[in-house]
Design a protein around this motif. Structure first.
Motif, mmCIF file in Angstrom:
data_model
loop_
_atom_site.group_PDB
_atom_site.id
_atom_site.type_symbol
_atom_site.label_atom_id
_atom_site.label_comp_id
_atom_site.label_asym_id
_atom_site.label_seq_id
_atom_site.Cartn_x
_atom_site.Cartn_y
_atom_site.Cartn_z
ATOM 1 N N GLN A 225 0.852 -1.181 0.000
ATOM 2 C CA GLN A 225 0.000 0.000 0.000
ATOM 3 C C GLN A 225 0.894 1.240 0.000
ATOM 4 O O GLN A 225 2.027 1.211 0.476
ATOM 5 C CB GLN A 225 -0.932 -0.015 1.212
ATOM 6 C CG GLN A 225 -1.931 -1.159 1.176
ATOM 7 C CD GLN A 225 -3.025 -0.999 2.204
ATOM 8 O OE1 GLN A 225 -3.588 0.085 2.368
ATOM 9 N NE2 GLN A 225 -3.330 -2.074 2.919
ATOM 10 N N ARG A 226 0.379 2.329 -0.538
ATOM 11 C CA ARG A 226 1.217 3.507 -0.756
ATOM 12 C C ARG A 226 0.738 4.719 0.039
ATOM 13 O O ARG A 226 -0.388 4.743 0.542
ATOM 14 C CB ARG A 226 1.231 3.856 -2.239
ATOM 15 C CG ARG A 226 -0.116 4.262 -2.819
ATOM 16 C CD ARG A 226 -0.030 4.406 -4.335
ATOM 17 N NE ARG A 226 -1.293 4.855 -4.914
ATOM 18 C CZ ARG A 226 -1.614 6.135 -5.098
ATOM 19 N NH1 ARG A 226 -0.776 7.096 -4.719
ATOM 20 N NH2 ARG A 226 -2.771 6.462 -5.650
ATOM 21 N N PHE A 227 1.628 5.704 0.136
ATOM 22 C CA PHE A 227 1.236 6.973 0.732
ATOM 23 C C PHE A 227 0.104 7.575 -0.088
ATOM 24 O O PHE A 227 0.213 7.750 -1.301
ATOM 25 C CB PHE A 227 2.413 7.955 0.758
ATOM 26 C CG PHE A 227 3.465 7.652 1.782
ATOM 27 C CD1 PHE A 227 3.127 7.300 3.082
ATOM 28 C CD2 PHE A 227 4.811 7.752 1.460
ATOM 29 C CE1 PHE A 227 4.103 7.040 4.033
ATOM 30 C CE2 PHE A 227 5.800 7.491 2.403
ATOM 31 C CZ PHE A 227 5.451 7.135 3.685
ATOM 32 N N ARG A 228 -0.976 7.938 0.601
ATOM 33 C CA ARG A 228 -2.135 8.527 -0.069
ATOM 34 C C ARG A 228 -2.156 10.043 0.008
ATOM 35 O O ARG A 228 -2.917 10.691 -0.718
ATOM 36 C CB ARG A 228 -3.418 7.975 0.560
ATOM 37 C CG ARG A 228 -3.599 6.475 0.373
ATOM 38 C CD ARG A 228 -3.860 6.137 -1.078
ATOM 39 N NE ARG A 228 -4.113 4.713 -1.275
ATOM 40 C CZ ARG A 228 -4.441 4.179 -2.442
ATOM 41 N NH1 ARG A 228 -4.551 4.954 -3.507
ATOM 42 N NH2 ARG A 228 -4.636 2.881 -2.544
ATOM 43 N N THR A 229 -1.350 10.601 0.919
ATOM 44 C CA THR A 229 -1.364 12.046 1.111
ATOM 45 C C THR A 229 0.048 12.551 1.382
ATOM 46 O O THR A 229 0.939 11.790 1.756
ATOM 47 C CB THR A 229 -2.252 12.452 2.305
ATOM 48 O OG1 THR A 229 -1.706 11.881 3.511
ATOM 49 C CG2 THR A 229 -3.682 11.987 2.118
#
Length: 351
Positions: free
Chosen positions: A173-177
């Motif tokens: 999962q990745r940084f969303r912000t």
């Protein structure tokens, strides 16, 4: 109050995010007063609240948790907090390692008196920890239901991009912000940070729109500066009028105040409206210490700057320009850690 979707999370947030750094011993130690500000902001339509474990050594999180519990409005709030900085004494009580993050998130959940955190942010980069480890533990926390999404804060563009690429390569999962500093006096993030966030579909919540108080209207050229109160007390060097950098800031603030008056707005209203004009920005963090400060900022929540106002701003502070170093609390280890910029003597090539 206006609302925007936070990147590609599907979460709708107010364009004002209530920042709570000034709640607690560092700013306003009165818990009831701080809670009233939180309630007033939510009454005005703010549903986004940002704090951090290190704000007043956890006291800010306690205040936010108590206020949401007292109001019964936890489900309405999109609650964001952060991890990274040293908490208490001893080793392994800071950074972005799996070991520390798994401890820190539990402590934040207790202080916030909640079962989940909507947005958990890595407060600063950590060159001692592989970004894959950080993304891995944050993904585990999402799957465990302890956090809903996670992001970065004050990351340089190259580290934002690297984290995105690592997540893609490793199936994480990745940084969303991203949460960068951005104001009329500190526009450096326009060069690469904001375009990078936009390219990767990240939500952006910006901090310090009033430039640590320089755009509050309190500080003007020719006026004496009280270095013993307010934000000036926390960092006198940022406000000392004998420092050339501060003279430049004051001169720009004077011109910006004239612009604000010309369009029928206050300088703080102009300052908070400015970041929201950028297409990458979702929400701007406003961090009042008192109810009066909140009311002054609230009045500008509907301000939208037209092209003529933005053109005049560009003339005063050109795009991509920083009139001061916007992050006085942290500097890149690539510059401050000699181990990262000096080759070990045994590895230096012979002359």
């Amino acid at each position: 109050m206006r609302y925007r979707t936070l990147g590609r999370t599907g979460i709708d947030v107010s364009t004002y995010c209530l920042g709570t750094m000034m709640f607690g011993a560092v700013g306003n130690p009165d818990h009831e007063q701080s809670a009233r500000i939180i309630h007033a902001a939510m009454d005005a339509g703010v549903n986004f609240i940002d704090t951090a474990d290190m704000y007043s050594a956890g006291e800010s999180e306690v205040i936010v948790g108590k206020a949401l519990r007292a109001s019964g409005r936890r489900d309405e709030a999109v609650l964001a907090t952060k991890v990274h900085f040293q908490m208490g004494e001893g080793l392994n009580r800071s950074g972005n390692s799996r070991r520390w993050i798994t401890q820190a998130v539990e402590a934040s959940l207790r202080r916030l008196d909640t079962d989940w955190i909507d947005l958990y942010q890595v407060h600063r980069p950590d060159h001692t920890t592989d970004i894959e480890e950080t993304l891995g533990v944050l993904g585990d926390l999402v799957r465990a239901g302890k956090i809903r999404a996670f992001g970065s804060s004050t990351f340089p563009a190259e580290e934002i991009a690297d984290a995105q690429h690592v997540a893609e390569r490793r199936g994480l999962q990745r940084f969303r912000t991203e949460q960068p500093p951005y104001s009329l006096l500190a526009r450096g993030v326009e060069t690469s940070v904001l375009p990078t966030a936009l390219r990767h579909g990240m939500g952006v919540l910006t901090w310090s729109p009033l430039a640590s108080g320089f755009l509050s209207g309190r500080y003007r050229s020719g006026r004496a500066v009280d270095l013993t109160s307010g934000r000036a007390r926390l960092n006198p060097a940022r406000f000392d009028p004998s420092i050339p950098e501060n003279v430049t800031k004051l001169e720009a603030a004077d011109r910006l105040a004239e612009l604000a008056a010309d369009i029928g707005r206050t300088l703080p209203e102009l300052a908070v409206a400015f970041p929201l004009a950028h297409p990458a920005v979702t929400s701007v963090i406003v961090g009042p210490r008192t109810a009066e400060q909140w009311e002054a900022l609230r009045k500008g929540s509907s301000v939208v700057l037209d092209d003529s106002a933005l053109d005049r701003i560009d003339e005063i502070v050109p795009p991509g320009t920083n009139l001061y170093q916007p992050d006085g609390a942290w500097k890149s280890p690539a510059l401050t850690d000699t181990r990262l910029r000096r080759r070990p003597r045994e590895e230096r090539p012979a002359a």
